[in-house]
Each structure stands twice: as structure tokens, then as C-alpha cells.
Design a protein around this motif. Structure first.
Motif, PDB file in Angstrom:
ATOM      1  N   GLU A   1       0.837  -1.193   0.000  1.00 35.59           N
ATOM      2  CA  GLU A   1       0.000   0.000   0.000  1.00 35.59           C
ATOM      3  C   GLU A   1       0.868   1.238   0.000  1.00 35.59           C
ATOM      4  O   GLU A   1       1.868   1.310   0.725  1.00 35.59           O
ATOM      5  N   SER A   2       0.528   2.216  -0.817  1.00 33.55           N
ATOM      6  CA  SER A   2       1.252   3.477  -0.884  1.00 33.55           C
ATOM      7  C   SER A   2       0.245   4.617  -0.985  1.00 33.55           C
ATOM      8  O   SER A   2      -0.582   4.643  -1.906  1.00 33.55           O
TER       9      SER A   2
ATOM     10  N   ASN B   1      -2.411   5.178   0.724  1.00 31.86           N
ATOM     11  CA  ASN B   1      -3.775   4.620   0.806  1.00 31.86           C
ATOM     12  C   ASN B   1      -4.260   3.989  -0.492  1.00 31.86           C
ATOM     13  O   ASN B   1      -5.469   3.803  -0.688  1.00 31.86           O
ATOM     14  N   VAL B   2      -3.324   3.664  -1.376  1.00 32.08           N
ATOM     15  CA  VAL B   2      -3.669   2.995  -2.629  1.00 32.08           C
ATOM     16  C   VAL B   2      -3.034   1.605  -2.623  1.00 32.08           C
ATOM     17  O   VAL B   2      -1.837   1.457  -2.360  1.00 32.08           O
ATOM     18  N   VAL B   3      -3.834   0.581  -2.901  1.00 29.71           N
ATOM     19  CA  VAL B   3      -3.335  -0.788  -2.959  1.00 29.71           C
ATOM     20  C   VAL B   3      -2.700  -1.032  -4.329  1.00 29.71           C
ATOM     21  O   VAL B   3      -3.314  -0.767  -5.368  1.00 29.71           O
ATOM     22  N   ASN B   4      -1.464  -1.507  -4.318  1.00 29.93           N
ATOM     23  CA  ASN B   4      -0.737  -1.759  -5.560  1.00 29.93           C
ATOM     24  C   ASN B   4      -0.311  -3.221  -5.633  1.00 29.93           C
ATOM     25  O   ASN B   4       0.033  -3.834  -4.611  1.00 29.93           O
TER      26      ASN B   4
ATOM     27  N   SER C   1      -2.382  -0.516  -9.902  1.00 29.93           N
ATOM     28  CA  SER C   1      -3.188  -0.083  -8.766  1.00 29.93           C
ATOM     29  C   SER C   1      -4.559  -0.734  -8.890  1.00 29.93           C
ATOM     30  O   SER C   1      -5.122  -0.808  -9.986  1.00 29.93           O
TER      31      SER C   1
ATOM     32  N   THR D   1      -7.166   0.218  -6.888  1.00 26.68           N
ATOM     33  CA  THR D   1      -8.177   1.142  -6.388  1.00 26.68           C
ATOM     34  C   THR D   1      -8.933   1.701  -7.591  1.00 26.68           C
ATOM     35  O   THR D   1      -8.339   2.294  -8.492  1.00 26.68           O
TER      36      THR D   1
ATOM     37  N   GLU E   1      -7.065  -6.896  -1.433  1.00 26.69           N
ATOM     38  CA  GLU E   1      -7.355  -5.748  -0.585  1.00 26.69           C
ATOM     39  C   GLU E   1      -7.418  -6.160   0.886  1.00 26.69           C
ATOM     40  O   GLU E   1      -6.923  -5.439   1.764  1.00 26.69           O
TER      41      GLU E   1
ATOM     42  N   ILE F   1      -3.813  -6.826   2.138  1.00 27.32           N
ATOM     43  CA  ILE F   1      -3.085  -5.582   2.375  1.00 27.32           C
ATOM     44  C   ILE F   1      -3.612  -4.889   3.627  1.00 27.32           C
ATOM     45  O   ILE F   1      -2.852  -4.344   4.426  1.00 27.32           O
ATOM     46  N   SER F   2      -4.923  -4.915   3.815  1.00 22.91           N
ATOM     47  CA  SER F   2      -5.520  -4.300   5.003  1.00 22.91           C
ATOM     48  C   SER F   2      -5.016  -4.978   6.274  1.00 22.91           C
ATOM     49  O   SER F   2      -4.683  -4.320   7.265  1.00 22.91           O
TER      50      SER F   2
ATOM     51  N   LYS G   1      -1.409  -3.984   6.882  1.00 24.98           N
ATOM     52  CA  LYS G   1      -1.297  -2.628   7.415  1.00 24.98           C
ATOM     53  C   LYS G   1      -1.522  -2.627   8.929  1.00 24.98           C
ATOM     54  O   LYS G   1      -0.821  -1.944   9.683  1.00 24.98           O
TER      55      LYS G   1
END
Length: 218
Positions: free
Chosen positions: A56-57, A59-62, A87, A89, A194, A197-198, A201
């Protein structure tokens, strides 16, 4: 490249159903060195295997579509060549989605092992040691989660790869039901990444401290 040394990332490889994690130990112009979270995972990776890196960069998932360049069994790390960063998102499903999937090409009653590097509503990128010509049509069998897919595909382009050939395939005369199934699969893959990644985080800080200690010790 948006990745940073010391960053924790998710790793999706066809040898495991769920995403695993790793820490970035070095960066180059178009490649990255990663140490997996669990030592035994390194023995699942082989040269030229497809691996999806998630991070994540801002707030964008890559997602990075990458391939294994070199495995260092002594250091328990592997070097990945970055082929493409997407990306997810507000991502359109028509774009290619990075994946790491086992597949079989079924041609003249023979089953040839291969793997899929990316997939979309229109087609996919597939790597195999078997050589085909542009325009050839064959059957592909693969599995996404619990959904088994068997479909015909046509070779739109091909190029040499380190361990064989890479093909750009288009679904051949797909039925409406099949197109809906592919769309559901892409939606599931997006949601799965997603969520991974969440979760990453949420667990980032304790994981970063633990893995940095491991990198220093090794």
C-alpha cells in the motif's frame, strides 16, 4: 518504484492458497530482493516463477506482477524482476490483473504444465515450455480459489522467455456465462488482495521490527 527497503509486503505464489508475507531487503532499478516471513517458503520458489507482490502506498493498494530472477537459499531470499505495477483502487476489470496460477494446456490429449502471470476479462498471459504458433487454439485448465476453469484460447502473440515461451491469449468464442465467471473471479482476486493488504497494514509495525531483527542477524 514505490517500494522501500524494510517494507513488509504480501506475496502470492501458486504454491500456496493464501498470501504470505516478506520484507524487502534490497532494491534495484527493476528488481527487488525479498526475505519471506517463514524460512521454509523459500523452497517453494523457482527461477522464472510468477509472484504477485502487494503493498500500500498513500492509501492505494498496488500489485506488482513479477518473476523470480534468482533464489539465494543460503540467505533465504529471492530476487524478483518487476514486470508491471497495477493499482487496484477503482481498477477497471478490463485491465490485466497480476496473478500466480498453475495451469495446464490440453492439446492433442496431452497435458502440458504452465503458469498464468496475468488475467483479464479478455484474455491472459501464459508461460509454458511448449511451443505454439500465433493463431493456434488450445484448451486451458486452471483454478481460481474453488472455481475450476476450462476454456479454449487463441494465441495472439508469443515471445521467448528464460525457460520457454510466453503467450498472450484471447478467450476463443467465450459464452456469456464464462465471461460472467471470469468477472466473478477477478472480483474475488481484487477483494482477496485488498483484505491481505488491510491485514498487513494493521500488523505492519510489529512485523517490521521482527523481520528487521532477522535481516540484521542473518
Amino acid at each position: 518504484m514505490k517500494l522501500k527497503v524494510g517494507e513488509i509486503v504480501t506475496l502470492k505464489h501458486y504454491s500456496a492458497k493464501k498470501s504470505n508475507r516478506g520484507i524487502i531487503s534490497n532494491l534495484f532499478d527493476n528488481s527487488v530482493v525479498i526475505k519471506p516471513e517463514r524460512d521454509f517458503l523459500i523452497y517453494s520458489f523457482f527461477d522464472s516463477d510468477p509472484v504477485v507482490i502487494g503493498f500500500e502506498s498513500e492509501n492505494v493498494v498496488n500489485l506488482c506482477e513479477s518473476t523470480v530472477k534468482h533464489v539465494d537459499y543460503n540467505q533465504n531470499t529471492f530476487n524478483l524482476t518487476i514486470n508491471n505495477i497495477q493499482s487496484i483502487t477503482n481498477k477497471r476489470l478490463t485491465q490485466r490483473f497480476p496473478v500466480s496460477l498453475c495451469a495446464y494446456i490440453i492439446n492433442h490429449n496431452a497435458r502440458v504444465f504452465s503458469y498464468i502471470r496475468n488475467i483479464s476479462l479478455d484474455g491472459l498471459s501464459l508461460c509454458s515450455k511448449q511451443e505454439f504458433k500465433k493463431g493456434d487454439i488450445f484448451t486451458v485448465n486452471t483454478k481460481i480459489e474453488n472455481i475450476e476453469l476450462t476454456f479454449e484460447a487463441q494465441v495472439m502473440w508469443k515471445k521467448m522467455s528464460e525457460l520457454g515461451f510466453e503467450y498472450g491469449l484471447a478467450y476463443y468464442m467465450p459464452k456469456a456465462e464464462f465471461s460472467k465467471t471470469i468477472e466473478r473471479c477477478l472480483e474475488f482476486l481484487t477483494m482477496d488482495q485488498e483484505i491481505s493488504i488491510s491485514r498487513l497494514k494493521y500488523e505492519f509495525e510489529p512485523l517490521r521490527r521482527i523481520n528487521q531483527k532477522k535481516v540484521v542477524m542473518n
